[in-house]
Design a protein around this motif. Structure first.
Motif, PDB file in Angstrom:
ATOM      1  N   GLY A   8       0.837  -1.219   0.000  1.00  0.00           N
ATOM      2  CA  GLY A   8       0.000   0.000   0.000  1.00  0.00           C
ATOM      3  C   GLY A   8       0.860   1.252   0.000  1.00  0.00           C
ATOM      4  N   ASN A  10       1.527   3.677  -1.904  1.00  0.00           N
ATOM      5  CA  ASN A  10       1.133   5.015  -2.381  1.00  0.00           C
ATOM      6  C   ASN A  10       0.177   5.735  -1.456  1.00  0.00           C
ATOM      7  OD1 ASN A  10       2.682   5.273  -4.578  1.00  0.00           O
ATOM      8  ND2 ASN A  10       1.053   5.019  -6.109  1.00  0.00           N
ATOM      9  N   GLN A  12      -1.106   7.310   2.419  1.00  0.00           N
ATOM     10  CA  GLN A  12      -0.543   8.360   3.280  1.00  0.00           C
ATOM     11  C   GLN A  12       0.673   7.867   4.077  1.00  0.00           C
ATOM     12  OE1 GLN A  12      -1.975  11.510   6.665  1.00  0.00           O
ATOM     13  NE2 GLN A  12      -3.233   9.699   6.426  1.00  0.00           N
ATOM     14  N   SER A  34      -0.902  -0.720  -4.730  1.00  0.00           N
ATOM     15  CA  SER A  34      -1.998  -1.700  -4.807  1.00  0.00           C
ATOM     16  C   SER A  34      -2.003  -2.423  -6.147  1.00  0.00           C
ATOM     17  CB  SER A  34      -3.337  -1.014  -4.574  1.00  0.00           C
ATOM     18  OG  SER A  34      -3.505   0.019  -5.508  1.00  0.00           O
ATOM     19  N   ILE A  39      -3.154  -7.127  -1.971  1.00  0.00           N
ATOM     20  CA  ILE A  39      -3.084  -8.046  -0.817  1.00  0.00           C
ATOM     21  C   ILE A  39      -4.283  -8.998  -0.733  1.00  0.00           C
ATOM     22  CG2 ILE A  39      -1.539  -6.509   0.503  1.00  0.00           C
ATOM     23  CD1 ILE A  39      -4.010  -6.114   2.448  1.00  0.00           C
ATOM     24  N   THR A  40      -5.291  -8.797  -1.591  1.00  0.00           N
ATOM     25  CA  THR A  40      -6.412  -9.743  -1.595  1.00  0.00           C
ATOM     26  C   THR A  40      -6.125 -10.932  -2.526  1.00  0.00           C
ATOM     27  OG1 THR A  40      -7.639  -8.661  -3.376  1.00  0.00           O
ATOM     28  CG2 THR A  40      -8.057  -7.896  -1.127  1.00  0.00           C
ATOM     29  N   CYS A  60       0.941  -1.197   4.930  1.00  0.00           N
ATOM     30  CA  CYS A  60       0.240   0.101   4.888  1.00  0.00           C
ATOM     31  C   CYS A  60      -1.004  -0.011   4.021  1.00  0.00           C
ATOM     32  CB  CYS A  60       1.147   1.185   4.302  1.00  0.00           C
ATOM     33  SG  CYS A  60       2.629   1.478   5.254  1.00  0.00           S
ATOM     34  N   ALA A  61      -1.260  -1.204   3.467  1.00  0.00           N
ATOM     35  CA  ALA A  61      -2.433  -1.391   2.607  1.00  0.00           C
ATOM     36  C   ALA A  61      -3.675  -1.550   3.464  1.00  0.00           C
ATOM     37  CB  ALA A  61      -2.242  -2.635   1.742  1.00  0.00           C
ATOM     38  N   ALA A  62      -4.717  -0.818   3.114  1.00  0.00           N
ATOM     39  CA  ALA A  62      -5.970  -0.942   3.875  1.00  0.00           C
ATOM     40  C   ALA A  62      -7.118  -0.321   3.107  1.00  0.00           C
ATOM     41  CB  ALA A  62      -5.828  -0.236   5.231  1.00  0.00           C
ATOM     42  N   ILE A  79     -10.033  -6.749   2.254  1.00  0.00           N
ATOM     43  CA  ILE A  79      -8.700  -6.124   2.350  1.00  0.00           C
ATOM     44  C   ILE A  79      -8.201  -6.128   3.804  1.00  0.00           C
ATOM     45  CG2 ILE A  79      -7.405  -3.971   1.977  1.00  0.00           C
ATOM     46  CD1 ILE A  79      -9.547  -3.372  -0.281  1.00  0.00           C
ATOM     47  N   ILE A 101      -0.557  -2.014  10.654  1.00  0.00           N
ATOM     48  CA  ILE A 101      -1.134  -0.808  11.250  1.00  0.00           C
ATOM     49  C   ILE A 101      -2.632  -1.026  11.481  1.00  0.00           C
ATOM     50  CG2 ILE A 101      -1.284   1.708  11.100  1.00  0.00           C
ATOM     51  CD1 ILE A 101       1.614   0.472  10.871  1.00  0.00           C
ATOM     52  N   ASP A 104      -7.606   2.991  16.320  1.00  0.00           N
ATOM     53  CA  ASP A 104      -8.388   3.249  17.531  1.00  0.00           C
ATOM     54  C   ASP A 104      -9.857   2.859  17.329  1.00  0.00           C
ATOM     55  OD1 ASP A 104      -8.527   5.309  15.615  1.00  0.00           O
ATOM     56  OD2 ASP A 104      -9.179   6.790  17.094  1.00  0.00           O
ATOM     57  N   LEU A 153      -4.764   9.880  11.817  1.00  0.00           N
ATOM     58  CA  LEU A 153      -3.530  10.020  11.043  1.00  0.00           C
ATOM     59  C   LEU A 153      -3.653  11.178  10.047  1.00  0.00           C
ATOM     60  CD1 LEU A 153      -1.063   8.149  11.255  1.00  0.00           C
ATOM     61  CD2 LEU A 153      -1.949   6.876   9.304  1.00  0.00           C
TER      62      LEU A 153
END
Ligand SMILES: NC(=O)c1ccc[n+]([C@@H]2O[C@H](COP(=O)([O-])OP(=O)(O)OC[C@H]3O[C@@H](n4cnc5c(N)ncnc54)[C@H](OP(=O)(O)O)[C@@H]3O)[C@@H](O)[C@H]2O)c1
Length: 286
Positions: A8, A10, A12, A34, A39-40, A60-62, A79, A101, A104, A153
């Motif tokens: 991920g 690209n 933030q 991506s 990642i899928t 960092c992919a989400a 994902i 990552i 909260d 973030l």
């Protein structure tokens, strides 16, 4: 040399890591966007991990669209839940340490004291649930992992609250922002610095950690500080969450206790107000 895969790349956080990575000469980074590594796609993940010898994977992919996740939970879970499982499985097979990552938003927000790593997640939104599923997949399939829960973030990269405020500050004379959600803003570059420190220390203090900037704020406080730092004059009104309804429920209190991360890695974490000065400055330079 420590070999690190960033998925991920690209987004933030991926961009924040890239922005400081050049100064960290002992680490060799492989950045995958991506489209380069989805990642899928379980087979693509396994093939990639078998072709390279990664010491660490920073995920960092989400799926990060909190409101859209209410309608498209399957997509978010593919994902944030299943994709993370594929990464964890590949990490296990190739003995790669996973730095993942989380958020909260795994907490309901019913507390009035900071959430510790021992508090049981109780997500109130589809996004929070999908992220919690990812955490569960990791702890089920892997032992060498760091799950870093962060909050609010923002940075000069990607889409985030600071950048939205700076844009709206140029377009509007008046703005209303909610004051009844309390949390801790986190400058993505500070989080990136912590992640790189973690890799350089190369410890085996695996587990879940809470990391945000020091201090607490409401979104209204945060917006006010952004306008002050950017020298934008705008009439700002505090409103209640009920006056600004959105599809996903947000935790009204999502402050996280950082005692564990500070003690484990001997960290000094900057206050959010100090980091905001750096972020606004860096944003102006882009
Ligand atoms: N933003 C926040 O306020 C916040 C707060 C707490 C925790 N977090 C967590 O922090 C992490 C980083 O957030 P962020 O703000 O950097 O998010 P972001 O800017 O939305 O970046 C996410 C990245 O993931 C990529 N991605 C999406 N689906 C993918 C897939 N199937 N395979 C590979 N890559 C994929 C996206 O690529 P495309 O753009 O090409 O889709 C994008 O580059 C996430 O885990 C998030 O849950 C964020």
């Amino acid at each position: 040399m420590i070999n690190v895969l960033v998925t991920g790349a690209n987004g933030q956080l991926g961009s924040a890591i890239k922005s400081i990575a050049n100064t960290e000469g002992l680490i060799s980074f492989t950045y995958c966007t991506s489209s380069q590594l989805n990642i899928t796609d379980a087979d693509a993940i396994l093939e990639n991990f078998r072709s390279y010898d990664y010491d660490y994977c920073i995920n960092c992919a989400a799926y990060t669209n909190v409101d859209a996740a209410e309608e498209y939970f399957a997509q978010a879970n593919a994902i944030n839940g299943l994709g993370v499982k594929y990464l964890a499985t590949a990490c296990k097979e190739s003995r790669t340490k996973l730095i993942h990552i989380s958020t909260d938003f795994v907490f309901s927000g019913k507390h009035s004291l900071p959430y510790t790593e021992f508090d049981t997640p109780e997500p109130a939104s589809a996004y929070g649930l999908s992220k919690y599923r990812g955490e569960q997949e990791i702890s089920k399939h892997l032992s060498d992992y760091y799950i870093i829960r962060t909050s609010w973030l923002y940075s000069e990269f990607g889409h985030n609250f600071m950048k939205s405020m700076l844009k709206l500050g140029k377009e509007r004379a008046h703005l209303s922002v909610v004051f009844d959600q309390i949390g801790s803003p986190t400058y993505a570059v500070d989080l990136a610095r912590f992640i790189l420190q973690l890799i350089q220390k190369n410890t085996d203090a695996f587990g879940i950690y809470h990391y945000s900037n020091e201090g607490v704020a409401s979104w209204y406080d945060f917006a006010k500080a952004i306008f002050e730092e950017a020298d934008i004059r705008i009439a700002l009104s505090p409103i209640r969450t009920a006056e600004y309804p959105l599809p996903a429920k947000r935790p009204s209190y999502s402050v996280m206790d950082k005692a564990k991360v500070k003690a484990s890695f001997n960290l000094q974490i900057p206050h959010w107000r100090d980091s905001l000065i750096e972020a606004v400055k860096n944003n102006a330079l882009l």
